[in-house]
Scaffold this motif. Sequence first.
Motif, PDB file in Angstrom:
ATOM      1  N   GLY A  24     -36.513 -51.686 -55.426  1.00 18.68           N
ATOM      2  CA  GLY A  24     -36.883 -50.565 -56.281  1.00 18.68           C
ATOM      3  C   GLY A  24     -37.781 -49.573 -55.573  1.00 18.68           C
ATOM      4  N   PRO A  25     -38.231 -48.572 -56.297  1.00 25.38           N
ATOM      5  CA  PRO A  25     -39.092 -47.536 -55.717  1.00 25.38           C
ATOM      6  C   PRO A  25     -40.488 -48.072 -55.417  1.00 25.38           C
ATOM      7  CG  PRO A  25     -38.910 -47.242 -58.084  1.00 25.38           C
ATOM      8  CD  PRO A  25     -37.961 -48.343 -57.721  1.00 25.38           C
ATOM      9  N   THR A  26     -41.147 -47.430 -54.482  1.00 23.79           N
ATOM     10  CA  THR A  26     -42.534 -47.772 -54.160  1.00 23.79           C
ATOM     11  C   THR A  26     -43.499 -46.987 -55.035  1.00 23.79           C
ATOM     12  OG1 THR A  26     -41.948 -48.270 -51.866  1.00 23.79           O
ATOM     13  CG2 THR A  26     -44.264 -47.816 -52.314  1.00 23.79           C
ATOM     14  N   HIS A  27     -43.159 -45.717 -55.296  1.00 22.33           N
ATOM     15  CA  HIS A  27     -44.047 -44.833 -56.055  1.00 22.33           C
ATOM     16  C   HIS A  27     -43.275 -44.212 -57.220  1.00 22.33           C
ATOM     17  CE1 HIS A  27     -46.966 -41.102 -55.968  1.00 22.33           C
ATOM     18  NE2 HIS A  27     -46.940 -41.719 -57.140  1.00 22.33           N
ATOM     19  N   VAL A  28     -43.724 -44.497 -58.423  1.00 20.76           N
ATOM     20  CA  VAL A  28     -43.132 -43.938 -59.636  1.00 20.76           C
ATOM     21  C   VAL A  28     -44.131 -42.972 -60.270  1.00 20.76           C
ATOM     22  CG1 VAL A  28     -42.283 -44.439 -61.967  1.00 20.76           C
ATOM     23  CG2 VAL A  28     -41.736 -45.986 -60.062  1.00 20.76           C
ATOM     24  N   ALA A  29     -43.655 -41.799 -60.681  1.00 18.27           N
ATOM     25  CA  ALA A  29     -44.489 -40.816 -61.370  1.00 18.27           C
ATOM     26  C   ALA A  29     -43.883 -40.563 -62.750  1.00 18.27           C
ATOM     27  CB  ALA A  29     -44.556 -39.514 -60.577  1.00 18.27           C
ATOM     28  N   ILE A  30     -44.742 -40.534 -63.766  1.00 20.34           N
ATOM     29  CA  ILE A  30     -44.246 -40.426 -65.140  1.00 20.34           C
ATOM     30  C   ILE A  30     -44.886 -39.245 -65.861  1.00 20.34           C
ATOM     31  CG2 ILE A  30     -44.006 -41.592 -67.359  1.00 20.34           C
ATOM     32  CD1 ILE A  30     -44.135 -44.250 -65.951  1.00 20.34           C
ATOM     33  N   ILE A  31     -44.036 -38.429 -66.477  1.00 20.47           N
ATOM     34  CA  ILE A  31     -44.485 -37.362 -67.366  1.00 20.47           C
ATOM     35  C   ILE A  31     -44.500 -37.940 -68.773  1.00 20.47           C
ATOM     36  CG2 ILE A  31     -44.043 -35.027 -68.219  1.00 20.47           C
ATOM     37  CD1 ILE A  31     -42.458 -34.537 -65.613  1.00 20.47           C
ATOM     38  N   GLN A  32     -45.681 -38.184 -69.308  1.00 12.27           N
ATOM     39  CA  GLN A  32     -45.850 -38.901 -70.582  1.00 12.27           C
ATOM     40  C   GLN A  32     -45.721 -37.916 -71.742  1.00 12.27           C
ATOM     41  OE1 GLN A  32     -49.704 -39.828 -68.679  1.00 12.27           O
ATOM     42  NE2 GLN A  32     -49.509 -41.782 -69.716  1.00 12.27           N
ATOM     43  N   CYS A  64     -45.216 -52.575 -63.699  1.00  6.40           N
ATOM     44  CA  CYS A  64     -45.179 -52.154 -62.295  1.00  6.40           C
ATOM     45  C   CYS A  64     -45.543 -53.316 -61.379  1.00  6.40           C
ATOM     46  CB  CYS A  64     -46.142 -50.988 -62.067  1.00  6.40           C
ATOM     47  SG  CYS A  64     -45.549 -49.399 -62.700  1.00  6.40           S
ATOM     48  N   GLU A  65     -46.532 -54.092 -61.787  1.00  8.46           N
ATOM     49  CA  GLU A  65     -46.924 -55.246 -60.976  1.00  8.46           C
ATOM     50  C   GLU A  65     -45.769 -56.244 -60.887  1.00  8.46           C
ATOM     51  OE1 GLU A  65     -50.542 -58.484 -60.624  1.00  8.46           O
ATOM     52  OE2 GLU A  65     -49.885 -57.844 -62.604  1.00  8.46           O
ATOM     53  N   GLU A  66     -45.106 -56.498 -62.005  1.00  3.84           N
ATOM     54  CA  GLU A  66     -43.987 -57.443 -62.016  1.00  3.84           C
ATOM     55  C   GLU A  66     -42.854 -56.983 -61.102  1.00  3.84           C
ATOM     56  OE1 GLU A  66     -42.641 -57.951 -65.988  1.00  3.84           O
ATOM     57  OE2 GLU A  66     -44.631 -58.414 -66.787  1.00  3.84           O
ATOM     58  N   LEU A  67     -42.647 -55.662 -61.022  1.00  2.00           N
ATOM     59  CA  LEU A  67     -41.499 -55.114 -60.309  1.00  2.00           C
ATOM     60  C   LEU A  67     -41.813 -54.731 -58.864  1.00  2.00           C
ATOM     61  CD1 LEU A  67     -40.207 -52.889 -63.248  1.00  2.00           C
ATOM     62  CD2 LEU A  67     -39.102 -54.955 -62.360  1.00  2.00           C
ATOM     63  N   GLY A  68     -43.039 -54.956 -58.428  1.00  2.00           N
ATOM     64  CA  GLY A  68     -43.390 -54.683 -57.037  1.00  2.00           C
ATOM     65  C   GLY A  68     -43.628 -53.223 -56.718  1.00  2.00           C
ATOM     66  N   ILE A  69     -43.836 -52.395 -57.723  1.00  3.40           N
ATOM     67  CA  ILE A  69     -44.160 -50.978 -57.501  1.00  3.40           C
ATOM     68  C   ILE A  69     -45.606 -50.892 -57.015  1.00  3.40           C
ATOM     69  CG2 ILE A  69     -44.462 -48.741 -58.654  1.00  3.40           C
ATOM     70  CD1 ILE A  69     -42.186 -49.720 -60.585  1.00  3.40           C
ATOM     71  N   GLU A  70     -45.872 -50.074 -56.016  1.00  2.00           N
ATOM     72  CA  GLU A  70     -47.188 -50.044 -55.388  1.00  2.00           C
ATOM     73  C   GLU A  70     -48.045 -48.861 -55.806  1.00  2.00           C
ATOM     74  OE1 GLU A  70     -46.835 -50.425 -51.159  1.00  2.00           O
ATOM     75  OE2 GLU A  70     -45.289 -51.964 -51.309  1.00  2.00           O
ATOM     76  N   GLU A  71     -47.426 -47.841 -56.399  1.00  2.00           N
ATOM     77  CA  GLU A  71     -48.201 -46.664 -56.794  1.00  2.00           C
ATOM     78  C   GLU A  71     -47.581 -46.062 -58.054  1.00  2.00           C
ATOM     79  OE1 GLU A  71     -50.248 -42.673 -54.799  1.00  2.00           O
ATOM     80  OE2 GLU A  71     -48.968 -43.983 -53.602  1.00  2.00           O
ATOM     81  N   LEU A  72     -48.448 -45.678 -58.980  1.00  2.00           N
ATOM     82  CA  LEU A  72     -48.024 -45.069 -60.237  1.00  2.00           C
ATOM     83  C   LEU A  72     -48.864 -43.821 -60.475  1.00  2.00           C
ATOM     84  CD1 LEU A  72     -46.473 -45.218 -62.997  1.00  2.00           C
ATOM     85  CD2 LEU A  72     -48.419 -46.554 -63.851  1.00  2.00           C
ATOM     86  N   GLY A 141     -62.649 -47.801 -55.357  1.00  2.00           N
ATOM     87  CA  GLY A 141     -62.251 -47.059 -54.162  1.00  2.00           C
ATOM     88  C   GLY A 141     -61.908 -47.909 -52.955  1.00  2.00           C
ATOM     89  N   ASP A 142     -62.373 -49.157 -52.912  1.00  2.00           N
ATOM     90  CA  ASP A 142     -62.100 -50.011 -51.751  1.00  2.00           C
ATOM     91  C   ASP A 142     -60.783 -50.785 -51.881  1.00  2.00           C
ATOM     92  OD1 ASP A 142     -64.473 -49.245 -50.549  1.00  2.00           O
ATOM     93  OD2 ASP A 142     -65.619 -50.886 -51.450  1.00  2.00           O
ATOM     94  N   TYR A 143     -60.097 -50.648 -53.015  1.00  2.00           N
ATOM     95  CA  TYR A 143     -58.869 -51.410 -53.242  1.00  2.00           C
ATOM     96  C   TYR A 143     -57.644 -50.666 -52.705  1.00  2.00           C
ATOM     97  CZ  TYR A 143     -61.772 -54.060 -56.534  1.00  2.00           C
ATOM     98  OH  TYR A 143     -62.753 -54.820 -57.099  1.00  2.00           O
ATOM     99  N   ASP A 144     -56.631 -51.430 -52.303  1.00  2.00           N
ATOM    100  CA  ASP A 144     -55.394 -50.809 -51.822  1.00  2.00           C
ATOM    101  C   ASP A 144     -54.141 -51.595 -52.200  1.00  2.00           C
ATOM    102  OD1 ASP A 144     -55.587 -52.987 -50.153  1.00  2.00           O
ATOM    103  OD2 ASP A 144     -55.762 -51.847 -48.291  1.00  2.00           O
ATOM    104  N   SER A 145     -54.276 -52.591 -53.092  1.00  2.00           N
ATOM    105  CA  SER A 145     -53.087 -53.355 -53.497  1.00  2.00           C
ATOM    106  C   SER A 145     -52.177 -52.528 -54.398  1.00  2.00           C
ATOM    107  CB  SER A 145     -53.509 -54.636 -54.225  1.00  2.00           C
ATOM    108  OG  SER A 145     -54.175 -55.510 -53.343  1.00  2.00           O
ATOM    109  N   PHE A 146     -52.779 -51.709 -55.245  1.00  2.00           N
ATOM    110  CA  PHE A 146     -52.023 -50.852 -56.157  1.00  2.00           C
ATOM    111  C   PHE A 146     -52.836 -49.592 -56.401  1.00  2.00           C
ATOM    112  CE2 PHE A 146     -50.731 -49.222 -60.288  1.00  2.00           C
ATOM    113  CZ  PHE A 146     -49.351 -49.301 -60.235  1.00  2.00           C
ATOM    114  N   THR A 147     -52.151 -48.452 -56.482  1.00  2.00           N
ATOM    115  CA  THR A 147     -52.825 -47.177 -56.709  1.00  2.00           C
ATOM    116  C   THR A 147     -52.370 -46.571 -58.021  1.00  2.00           C
ATOM    117  OG1 THR A 147     -52.954 -46.752 -54.317  1.00  2.00           O
ATOM    118  CG2 THR A 147     -53.288 -44.871 -55.788  1.00  2.00           C
ATOM    119  N   LEU A 148     -53.331 -46.273 -58.877  1.00  2.00           N
ATOM    120  CA  LEU A 148     -53.055 -45.584 -60.140  1.00  2.00           C
ATOM    121  C   LEU A 148     -53.650 -44.185 -60.055  1.00  2.00           C
ATOM    122  CD1 LEU A 148     -52.200 -45.372 -63.117  1.00  2.00           C
ATOM    123  CD2 LEU A 148     -54.394 -46.413 -63.737  1.00  2.00           C
TER     124      LEU A 148
END
Length: 309
Positions: A24-32, A64-72, A141-148
């Motif tokens: 799947g995608p690495t980065h998903v962007a959503i217009i809510q 997103c965590e379940e599906l392996g997406i890394e950035e939202l 700010g020190d985290y890099d596992s997932f970016t919101l």
Amino acid sequence: MFGWVRRGFRRAYERVLSREIDDGPTHVAIIQDGNRRYARKRGDDAPDGHRAGARTTENVLDWCEELGIEELTLYAFSTENFERPPHEREPLFDLFEDKLYEFADAERVHDREVAVRAIGEVDMLPDRVRDAIDYAESQTGDYDSFTLNIALAYGGRAELLSAARDVCRDVESGVLSPDDVDVEAVDRHLSRQPVRDVDLIIRTGGDERTSNFLPWHANGNEAAVYFCAPYWPEFSKIDLLRGIRTYESREKSWQRTRTERAVALVRAVAEVEFEDAKTVAGRLREQLPSSGADEVSAELAKRTDETAD
């Protein structure tokens, strides 16, 4: 009885869709979109719809965590939204403030090492919202596992215009040579931007437009776009999986097109100079998926046989 059947059907359909998804995608962007319309449909006020949408956001983070997406990246508030009347803006600012502090202190955010960031013209926001942004960013700010990324006071054209002006000033002052103006130079001048290019844009609420959202990071990357009818508070895991399926279908089509172009290029070069064709084929194989590289090799082998004859 019928509710139980519907829930069972939805769970089964989720499993079917999950099995259809590969990389799947690495980065998903959503217009809510659709919070206010959702509230009106239920006879509620607009703030009720936005609070319901915030609950959907929490669910999406889990998916997103379940599906392996890394950035939202979530389009929460555009620069055009400042034109709304104060009685609509202020409850939104209250919600942003509360949720930013809540996310910054949530155990699951720290357990999953989620970096919470705001993108957009945050200086336009009230002080209380900016303070909440600073707190959330400092706590994570020190985290890099997932970016919101939360897009607040965001406008894609304004972002690009500001970057273009900064590049022009650097060229005028001699800091940057005109010959050095490239993609990386523009990237450096985009403030508060996503970490990765966008692979998939999803828009809820039924409208089929991207509304000035991430033009540099999405359109430049030829991101797939998925429009769906549910209002944001109604957005489900099934809708997300359908969006990812759209992305994968587009990605396979794009790779197919690249392979066909590569094979055509090898064929054309081989007709003129076979040694050059071998060089071109070698470079193309490095850039294509394994199936595409095999087709390029097959085309080159075919041309080799024809040359030998």
